[in-house]
Write an enzyme that holds these catalytic residues in place. Sequence first.
Site, PDB file in Angstrom:
ATOM      1  N   CYS A 268       0.870  -1.179   0.000  1.00  0.00           N
ATOM      2  CA  CYS A 268       0.000   0.000   0.000  1.00  0.00           C
ATOM      3  C   CYS A 268       0.906   1.228   0.000  1.00  0.00           C
ATOM      4  O   CYS A 268       2.064   1.134  -0.418  1.00  0.00           O
ATOM      5  CB  CYS A 268      -0.967  -0.025   1.188  1.00  0.00           C
ATOM      6  SG  CYS A 268      -0.181  -0.030   2.813  1.00  0.00           S
ATOM      7  N   GLY A 271       2.734   0.579   3.683  1.00  0.00           N
ATOM      8  CA  GLY A 271       2.887  -0.796   4.140  1.00  0.00           C
ATOM      9  C   GLY A 271       2.276  -1.029   5.506  1.00  0.00           C
ATOM     10  O   GLY A 271       2.051  -2.170   5.913  1.00  0.00           O
ATOM     11  N   GLY A 273      -0.812   0.040   6.798  1.00  0.00           N
ATOM     12  CA  GLY A 273      -2.211  -0.380   6.769  1.00  0.00           C
ATOM     13  C   GLY A 273      -2.360  -1.845   6.399  1.00  0.00           C
ATOM     14  O   GLY A 273      -3.145  -2.585   7.009  1.00  0.00           O
ATOM     15  N   ASN A 302      11.043 -14.555  13.378  1.00  0.00           N
ATOM     16  CA  ASN A 302       9.590 -14.510  13.534  1.00  0.00           C
ATOM     17  C   ASN A 302       8.829 -15.390  12.569  1.00  0.00           C
ATOM     18  O   ASN A 302       7.603 -15.465  12.642  1.00  0.00           O
ATOM     19  CB  ASN A 302       9.085 -13.066  13.394  1.00  0.00           C
ATOM     20  CG  ASN A 302       9.885 -12.079  14.223  1.00  0.00           C
ATOM     21  OD1 ASN A 302      10.504 -11.161  13.681  1.00  0.00           O
ATOM     22  ND2 ASN A 302       9.904 -12.256  15.536  1.00  0.00           N
ATOM     23  N   ARG A 335      14.687 -21.387  20.076  1.00  0.00           N
ATOM     24  CA  ARG A 335      13.995 -20.538  21.047  1.00  0.00           C
ATOM     25  C   ARG A 335      12.941 -19.662  20.377  1.00  0.00           C
ATOM     26  O   ARG A 335      11.960 -19.262  21.012  1.00  0.00           O
ATOM     27  CB  ARG A 335      15.001 -19.664  21.799  1.00  0.00           C
ATOM     28  CG  ARG A 335      15.711 -18.633  20.941  1.00  0.00           C
ATOM     29  CD  ARG A 335      16.765 -17.877  21.734  1.00  0.00           C
ATOM     30  NE  ARG A 335      17.394 -16.802  20.984  1.00  0.00           N
ATOM     31  CZ  ARG A 335      18.390 -16.966  20.136  1.00  0.00           C
ATOM     32  NH1 ARG A 335      18.865 -18.188  19.907  1.00  0.00           N
ATOM     33  NH2 ARG A 335      18.918 -15.937  19.498  1.00  0.00           N
TER      34      ARG A 335
END
Length: 377
Positions: A268, A271, A273, A302, A335
């Site tokens: 967008c 980025g 939104g 992540n 971890r």
Amino acid sequence: MGIDTVLVVCSGNTCRSPMAAAYLRQALAEAGAPGVRVESAGLHAVPGLPAAAEAQEAVARDGLSLAEHRSRPLDEAAVAAADLILAMTRAQADELRRRFPAVAERVALWREWAAGSPLADADVPDPIGQGLADYQILARQLRREAAMLARRIAAAATGGRGTGSEGEGPRAALDAAEGRSASSEEAQAIPQPIPAPAVGGRPLRVAIGSDHAGFDLKRELIAFLEERGIEVIDVGTHDRASCDYPDYARAACAKVIAGEADRAVLICGTGIGMAIAANKVPGIRAACCTEPYSARLTRQDNDSNVLTLGARVVGPGMAREIVATWLETPFAGGRHQRRLDKIATMEREFLQGEGFTGAAGAGAHPQATPGSPAREG
């Protein structure tokens, strides 16, 4: 006829072309062709200016120096002496051919000549006015492309001189870069594309979506992904008419959750939104990135499955670098998996109305207490 002199051309000759020329000299020496002369010049250069400070710092990290460089306007003598003239952008290549029609056949695009094939977007972005991080990204791109170029130039230089044939050397290599036939020897010298990431032995499938603000960058990235052999699922939008980004975030994320796509890229204006909307979908881990370092860590730590980009924040060159880094980086596990399991538990509990149990929540890690020993990274 071999390649004795390469001329790299940009507009001002203070950042892109001197950086590219420095990396190409280094790569040619490593490829066994140190005798090939590499020069740089600018179509609209003011004579005598030093290289941009950021350019000097970016290449210094690779042991190169631009301290002695001074900008040089392009002239007849420079183009006449060059066997191969590499422009940074398509517009510059066109201007070169208009201004110097006698050498038009020696003009090529830096990126296309490196790849050995036509590219949908072959322009090297201009970093002028941007920060050091942008110059460092450009430096990495130029270093990688210089290595590819050096292999082809070294092959053309050796093969051309060895035969003395007018049909070999730079002209045949230029033909190959523009999609025409090349000899088997030259074809072997053309670097192969970087293999696309794969899942279970098949090419990666990536859903991609944007609103009107991200439409043009989406088209650029679709071409980039397809060039790398990645299967692209375009969920829209399909024009520049004003629209609502949550619709396309939902459509792309639904493909990921259903298993129809392995990951998704959303674009967008900023980025942000898209990231907010995507992260409302259970099971989605969306990250908005503006540079490759964050893109690498959001995959490594992540296991992000959605990348969001701002078309008004990053240009096409930066976006390609971010996307490439994000696609190529594996999840580290260990971890980090424990932490993702906690996020999944938190998501499930809130969906079931059971998540309002205080800041620590149920199942807090025993290390997260006052006076605890040093935590893991």
